[in-house]
Scaffold this motif. Sequence first.
Motif, PDB file in Angstrom:
ATOM      1  N   ARG A   1       0.832  -1.205   0.000  1.00 58.77           N
ATOM      2  CA  ARG A   1       0.000   0.000   0.000  1.00 58.77           C
ATOM      3  C   ARG A   1       0.866   1.255   0.000  1.00 58.77           C
ATOM      4  N   ARG A   2       0.340   2.291  -0.550  1.00 56.67           N
ATOM      5  CA  ARG A   2       1.000   3.602  -0.616  1.00 56.67           C
ATOM      6  C   ARG A   2       0.843   4.300   0.741  1.00 56.67           C
ATOM      7  N   VAL A   3       1.855   5.095   1.121  1.00 60.30           N
ATOM      8  CA  VAL A   3       1.782   5.876   2.355  1.00 60.30           C
ATOM      9  C   VAL A   3       2.075   7.347   2.055  1.00 60.30           C
ATOM     10  N   LYS A   4       1.552   8.217   2.894  1.00 62.75           N
ATOM     11  CA  LYS A   4       1.805   9.646   2.775  1.00 62.75           C
ATOM     12  C   LYS A   4       2.835  10.023   3.825  1.00 62.75           C
ATOM     13  N   ILE A   5       3.907  10.694   3.401  1.00 63.47           N
ATOM     14  CA  ILE A   5       4.943  11.121   4.337  1.00 63.47           C
ATOM     15  C   ILE A   5       5.112  12.640   4.254  1.00 63.47           C
ATOM     16  N   THR A   6       5.472  13.224   5.366  1.00 60.36           N
ATOM     17  CA  THR A   6       5.809  14.635   5.431  1.00 60.36           C
ATOM     18  C   THR A   6       7.248  14.726   5.896  1.00 60.36           C
ATOM     19  N   TYR A   7       8.040  15.536   5.203  1.00 54.27           N
ATOM     20  CA  TYR A   7       9.451  15.664   5.554  1.00 54.27           C
ATOM     21  C   TYR A   7       9.888  17.111   5.397  1.00 54.27           C
ATOM     22  N   TYR A   8      10.986  17.438   6.039  1.00 48.24           N
ATOM     23  CA  TYR A   8      11.498  18.798   6.036  1.00 48.24           C
ATOM     24  C   TYR A   8      12.617  18.939   5.014  1.00 48.24           C
ATOM     25  N   VAL A   9      12.546  19.999   4.188  1.00 49.55           N
ATOM     26  CA  VAL A   9      13.579  20.305   3.199  1.00 49.55           C
ATOM     27  C   VAL A   9      14.353  21.510   3.719  1.00 49.55           C
ATOM     28  N   ALA A  10      15.560  21.258   4.228  1.00 50.94           N
ATOM     29  CA  ALA A  10      16.348  22.326   4.843  1.00 50.94           C
ATOM     30  C   ALA A  10      16.704  23.429   3.854  1.00 50.94           C
ATOM     31  N   SER A  11      17.045  23.076   2.621  1.00 47.73           N
ATOM     32  CA  SER A  11      17.462  24.080   1.637  1.00 47.73           C
ATOM     33  C   SER A  11      16.343  25.061   1.294  1.00 47.73           C
ATOM     34  N   ARG A  12      15.108  24.634   1.480  1.00 47.10           N
ATOM     35  CA  ARG A  12      13.960  25.509   1.192  1.00 47.10           C
ATOM     36  C   ARG A  12      13.264  25.974   2.465  1.00 47.10           C
ATOM     37  N   ASP A  13      13.707  25.440   3.601  1.00 42.92           N
ATOM     38  CA  ASP A  13      13.104  25.739   4.894  1.00 42.92           C
ATOM     39  C   ASP A  13      11.586  25.539   4.854  1.00 42.92           C
ATOM     40  N   GLU A  14      11.193  24.355   4.350  1.00 44.07           N
ATOM     41  CA  GLU A  14       9.765  24.051   4.264  1.00 44.07           C
ATOM     42  C   GLU A  14       9.521  22.558   4.422  1.00 44.07           C
ATOM     43  N   GLU A  15       8.289  22.236   4.777  1.00 42.62           N
ATOM     44  CA  GLU A  15       7.870  20.844   4.839  1.00 42.62           C
ATOM     45  C   GLU A  15       7.218  20.479   3.521  1.00 42.62           C
ATOM     46  N   ARG A  16       7.437  19.250   3.101  1.00 38.80           N
ATOM     47  CA  ARG A  16       6.841  18.731   1.869  1.00 38.80           C
ATOM     48  C   ARG A  16       6.077  17.461   2.215  1.00 38.80           C
ATOM     49  N   THR A  17       5.057  17.165   1.442  1.00 44.03           N
ATOM     50  CA  THR A  17       4.278  15.938   1.629  1.00 44.03           C
ATOM     51  C   THR A  17       4.263  15.194   0.303  1.00 44.03           C
ATOM     52  N   ARG A  18       4.488  13.893   0.396  1.00 43.55           N
ATOM     53  CA  ARG A  18       4.473  13.046  -0.803  1.00 43.55           C
ATOM     54  C   ARG A  18       3.789  11.714  -0.469  1.00 43.55           C
ATOM     55  N   GLU A  19       3.278  11.085  -1.492  1.00 44.35           N
ATOM     56  CA  GLU A  19       2.798   9.713  -1.367  1.00 44.35           C
ATOM     57  C   GLU A  19       3.854   8.817  -1.994  1.00 44.35           C
ATOM     58  N   VAL A  20       4.229   7.773  -1.276  1.00 48.52           N
ATOM     59  CA  VAL A  20       5.279   6.867  -1.743  1.00 48.52           C
ATOM     60  C   VAL A  20       4.824   5.420  -1.606  1.00 48.52           C
ATOM     61  N   ASP A  21       5.467   4.556  -2.382  1.00 45.78           N
ATOM     62  CA  ASP A  21       5.249   3.113  -2.292  1.00 45.78           C
ATOM     63  C   ASP A  21       6.471   2.527  -1.588  1.00 45.78           C
ATOM     64  N   PRO A  22       6.372   2.268  -0.278  1.00 45.54           N
ATOM     65  CA  PRO A  22       7.549   1.751   0.437  1.00 45.54           C
ATOM     66  C   PRO A  22       7.911   0.347  -0.040  1.00 45.54           C
ATOM     67  N   LEU A  23       9.186   0.146  -0.290  1.00 44.71           N
ATOM     68  CA  LEU A  23       9.671  -1.149  -0.792  1.00 44.71           C
ATOM     69  C   LEU A  23      10.278  -1.999   0.308  1.00 44.71           C
ATOM     70  N   GLY A  24      10.758  -1.367   1.365  1.00 43.70           N
ATOM     71  CA  GLY A  24      11.392  -2.102   2.448  1.00 43.70           C
ATOM     72  C   GLY A  24      11.532  -1.223   3.656  1.00 43.70           C
ATOM     73  N   LEU A  25      11.998  -1.824   4.748  1.00 38.96           N
ATOM     74  CA  LEU A  25      12.112  -1.109   6.004  1.00 38.96           C
ATOM     75  C   LEU A  25      13.381  -1.541   6.709  1.00 38.96           C
ATOM     76  N   VAL A  26      14.198  -0.586   7.098  1.00 40.93           N
ATOM     77  CA  VAL A  26      15.379  -0.869   7.895  1.00 40.93           C
ATOM     78  C   VAL A  26      15.135  -0.257   9.253  1.00 40.93           C
ATOM     79  N   TYR A  27      15.238  -1.070  10.290  1.00 39.23           N
ATOM     80  CA  TYR A  27      14.934  -0.577  11.626  1.00 39.23           C
ATOM     81  C   TYR A  27      16.051  -0.963  12.558  1.00 39.23           C
TER      82      TYR A  27
END
Length: 80
Positions: A54-80
């Motif tokens: 399933r697709r997930v929505k993530i929000t992340y911070y872009v330091a070079s633009r000093d803003e938060e961005r939101t994207r939908e991604v298809d996670p392929l794996g998880l490293v924990y």
Amino acid sequence: MKIRAVLPESVRTYVDRLSERTVLAPFHETQGRGATTDDEGRWFELSEAIARQRRVKITYYVASRDEERTREVDPLGLVY
């Protein structure tokens, strides 16, 4: 794993998908970083999305633009 043999096919497929796409980081990489309840919840949500493809929505911070961005991604794996 013995328990796998008695699981229903749909559950076996789910467990296999999750197992193939999850990597636990070596102890020395995570030492001193205790997981918070939020981290555990995110891990569960991401692992569910990976196993169920399933697709997930993530929000992340872009330091070079000093803003938060939101994207939908298809996670392929998880490293924990």
